[in-house]
Design a protein around this motif. Structure first.
Motif: not given
Length: 336
Positions: A83-87
């Motif tokens: 849902p969202i990038g975290r590397n």
């Protein structure tokens, strides 16, 4: 028997390719490379080297990825939708937790182009052999020139001496002269279980948060609340710069990280077909290019790139692509 799974990282936004790349269609999905996208070329060149594929992308780009996979008629048995990038460290941790521990993950970005297929396949098979022996493998590309936009790997044979961040030009020249520095391709190969063991050793916080996120996923879809709680970190910092199990495969194949317009133009100038790129026509023009459908003309223009889209025209000096992110932050939402 363990399987080889190509994890295709395809969640990037391609900011340095704006305005050609947009939120609705980032650069890896643009079909400007012989009617196919970078994402599709990644799949095609790996299909004979692996047993399965895994789509690893974000929720906004899932449909584009699935659509382009369907066009190739190549099955993807695994997917992780963030849902969202975290590397890259959390993303690859989720991938590793989604397969058997003895399965080998071949992790590839989806915005690179490769030529010299025989050399490429030779390097990947060498990496898989090392991964089967329990090593975490990187692929170092023999540098063609002192590039300041790439990270470097300093090696001694298969052993890595150090990872170096993007150098200044003088330092990049010294790397080339030493002949044991290689461009860091961002491709990796390892057994899922070996990577997870090393992640536990060096970043237990990422391991535990990723496990919690995966345990509560719904058919590969990660919940936002779980994802946001995973520390944001790259695989290089989290594991590869710390582990004693790292090996590198020194690779001779032609490789281009198409991360900017400068790299795209460099790729085009090597006699590769890139749809929409041409030299700016006119009188006394030098090293100037247009990208788009319209013909661009000039007089006495040098070291310039013009990017033409339906709703926007970008004009920028060559070698200034790093400032597109600066410009991007000031553009109205409708143009992003």
């Amino acid at each position: 028997m363990n399987k080889i799974v190509n994890v295709v990282l395809s969640g990037g936004s391609g900011t340095r390719f704006w305005p050609l790349s947009r939120k609705s269609k980032p650069k890896q999905f643009l079909k400007i490379f012989t009617k196919k996208s970078l994402f599709q070329h990644t799949i095609i060149r790996n299909k004979l080297l692996v047993d399965d594929f895994m789509l690893l992308t974000n929720i906004d780009q899932e449909n584009q990825g699935v659509s382009q996979i369907d066009e190739l008629n190549i099955p993807f048995k695994h997917k992780i939708i963030e849902p969202i990038g975290r590397n890259t460290a959390p993303a690859i941790a989720l991938a590793a937790m989604s397969v058997n521990r003895d399965d080998i993950l071949f992790v590839t970005p989806s915005d690179h182009m490769v030529s010299d297929v025989e050399e490429y396949e030779k390097s990947i098979k060498e990496g898989i052999t090392l991964a089967n022996k329990g090593f975490l493998v990187t692929f170092g590309i023999t540098p063609e020139y002192p590039e300041t936009g790439y990270g470097y790997i300093e090696s001694r044979g298969e052993d890595i001496v150090s990872f170096r961040e993007k150098p200044d030009y003088k330092t990049a020249i010294s790397f080339i002269e030493k002949e044991n520095f290689y461009w860091n391709s961002g491709m990796f190969c390892f057994k899922a279980g070996v990577f997870l063991t090393e992640l536990q050793k060096y970043r237990m916080d990422i391991f535990e948060a990723s496990k919690k996120a995966l345990d509560s996923n719904n058919k590969g879809y990660i919940e936002y609340e779980d994802m946001i709680n995973i520390p944001n970190e790259s695989i290089d910092y989290a594991v590869f710069e710390k582990s004693d199990l790292i090996k590198t495969v020194k690779s001779e194949f032609q490789w281009t990280d198409l991360g900017s317009f400068d790299s795209l133009i460099s790729y085009f100038n090597k006699n590769n077909i890139v749809e929409g790129i041409s030299w700016i026509k006119g009188v006394d023009n030098l090293n100037s290019y247009s990208i788009g459908k319209k013909e661009v003309c000039g007089i006495g223009v040098s070291d310039l790139t013009v990017v033409d889209t339906e709703d926007c025209i970008l004009v920028l000096p060559n070698q200034s692509v790093s400032r597109i992110k600066e410009l991007h932050s000031n553009i109205k939402e409708s143009l992003l």
